[in-house]
Design a protein around this motif. Structure first.
Motif, PDB file in Angstrom:
ATOM      1  N   LYS A 139       0.832  -1.205   0.000  1.00 47.78           N
ATOM      2  CA  LYS A 139       0.000   0.000   0.000  1.00 47.78           C
ATOM      3  C   LYS A 139       0.865   1.253   0.000  1.00 47.78           C
ATOM      4  N   TYR A 151      -1.099  13.803   0.256  1.00 46.85           N
ATOM      5  CA  TYR A 151      -2.556  13.803   0.167  1.00 46.85           C
ATOM      6  C   TYR A 151      -3.078  14.933  -0.733  1.00 46.85           C
ATOM      7  N   ASP A 172     -14.888  14.533  -1.478  1.00 48.42           N
ATOM      8  CA  ASP A 172     -14.292  14.631  -0.136  1.00 48.42           C
ATOM      9  C   ASP A 172     -12.818  14.261  -0.246  1.00 48.42           C
ATOM     10  N   ALA A 176      -8.661  11.018   5.614  1.00 50.74           N
ATOM     11  CA  ALA A 176      -9.421   9.856   6.096  1.00 50.74           C
ATOM     12  C   ALA A 176     -10.251   9.254   4.981  1.00 50.74           C
ATOM     13  N   ASN A 177     -10.888  10.107   4.184  1.00 52.63           N
ATOM     14  CA  ASN A 177     -11.708   9.601   3.079  1.00 52.63           C
ATOM     15  C   ASN A 177     -10.846   8.999   1.979  1.00 52.63           C
ATOM     16  N   GLN A 178      -9.672   9.593   1.729  1.00 55.73           N
ATOM     17  CA  GLN A 178      -8.771   9.030   0.731  1.00 55.73           C
ATOM     18  C   GLN A 178      -8.346   7.611   1.125  1.00 55.73           C
ATOM     19  N   GLU A 179      -8.022   7.422   2.387  1.00 62.23           N
ATOM     20  CA  GLU A 179      -7.623   6.091   2.865  1.00 62.23           C
ATOM     21  C   GLU A 179      -8.784   5.108   2.732  1.00 62.23           C
ATOM     22  N   ARG A 180      -9.956   5.526   3.148  1.00 61.93           N
ATOM     23  CA  ARG A 180     -11.134   4.654   3.121  1.00 61.93           C
ATOM     24  C   ARG A 180     -11.507   4.257   1.693  1.00 61.93           C
ATOM     25  N   VAL A 181     -11.525   5.223   0.793  1.00 59.79           N
ATOM     26  CA  VAL A 181     -11.911   4.951  -0.590  1.00 59.79           C
ATOM     27  C   VAL A 181     -10.857   4.096  -1.290  1.00 59.79           C
ATOM     28  N   ASP A 183      -8.824   1.899   0.088  1.00 56.66           N
ATOM     29  CA  ASP A 183      -8.947   0.517   0.585  1.00 56.66           C
ATOM     30  C   ASP A 183     -10.108  -0.200  -0.090  1.00 56.66           C
ATOM     31  N   ALA A 184     -11.246   0.487  -0.219  1.00 58.40           N
ATOM     32  CA  ALA A 184     -12.427  -0.123  -0.843  1.00 58.40           C
ATOM     33  C   ALA A 184     -12.179  -0.397  -2.321  1.00 58.40           C
ATOM     34  N   TYR A 185     -11.518   0.543  -2.996  1.00 57.99           N
ATOM     35  CA  TYR A 185     -11.223   0.384  -4.420  1.00 57.99           C
ATOM     36  C   TYR A 185     -10.312  -0.831  -4.657  1.00 57.99           C
TER      37      TYR A 185
END
Length: 206
Positions: A139, A151, A172, A176-181, A183-185
């Motif tokens: 990652k 970022y 957004d 925090a949103n960059q990390e979350r998105v 990971d989901a991607y």
């Protein structure tokens, strides 16, 4: 001449009977109290000291070594040769000896208690990226390759640490949103960051 008073004697007899009944009740209650105290005293919580073994603890509380397995079972100890300093052992000193437990010390007695060993983190091999950065995970390697870990990095329609489009980020751009998105991607497209990194190595993007 002494006069016999039947009423006085009857009263005395009744008082004597009442006194005896009261004393019997007190003695019975005291017996229950003593029994209760004894039962509670059978429950022991012992903190393991340096040098202790289950054999020595069995000797101390049961005066034999036939209760090693009894103590181990009560505390869910799988290896009777391994106990730790500071560990709390709870057992009932009124428990009968395990029929399978040796009454005498075996040829290989249980080992003395040892201090717990803290887990040591294993180093991760560094990953060299194609732009001179190194990272300790797939990652991080992708992030360093895509944006240098920033970022706020921007390249056309791609934004942030993982260079995702605004539509993916939903407007957004917070870390925090960059990390979350991200990971989901990666989970949805590749299943893991390791697989995404392997694809990146082969194709130059992910």
């Amino acid at each position: 001449m002494k006069t016999y008073n039947s009423n006085t004697n009857n009263t005395t007899a009744k008082l004597s009977l009442k006194t005896m009944a009261l004393l019997a009740g007190i003695l019975f209650t005291s017996g229950l109290f003593v029994t209760s105290q004894t039962a509670s005293a059978d429950q022991v919580t012992y903190t393991v000291q340096s040098g202790d073994t289950l054999s020595s603890i069995s000797d101390q509380f049961y005066h034999d070594q036939a209760h090693v397995q009894t103590i181990a079972t009560a505390n869910k100890i799988d290896n009777i040769s391994l106990i730790y300093v500071g560990e709390e052992l709870k057992f009932d000193t009124n428990t009968k000896a395990d029929s399978k437990a040796p009454a005498k010390p075996s040829a290989a007695p249980s080992s003395p208690a040892v201090a717990p060993v803290a887990a040591v983190a294993q180093p991760t091999a560094s990953i060299a990226t194609n732009n001179g950065f190194t990272a300790n995970s797939a990652k991080e390697a992708i992030a360093m390759t895509e944006s240098g870990g920033s970022y706020t990095a921007q390249n056309g329609q791609y934004y942030g640490r993982y260079q995702l489009t605004s539509s993916y980020l939903g407007g957004d751009f917070s870390p925090a949103n960059q990390e979350r998105v991200a990971d989901a991607y990666v989970a949805g497209r590749y299943g893991s960051w390791e697989a995404a990194w392997q694809f990146h190595l082969a194709n130059g993007w992910y």
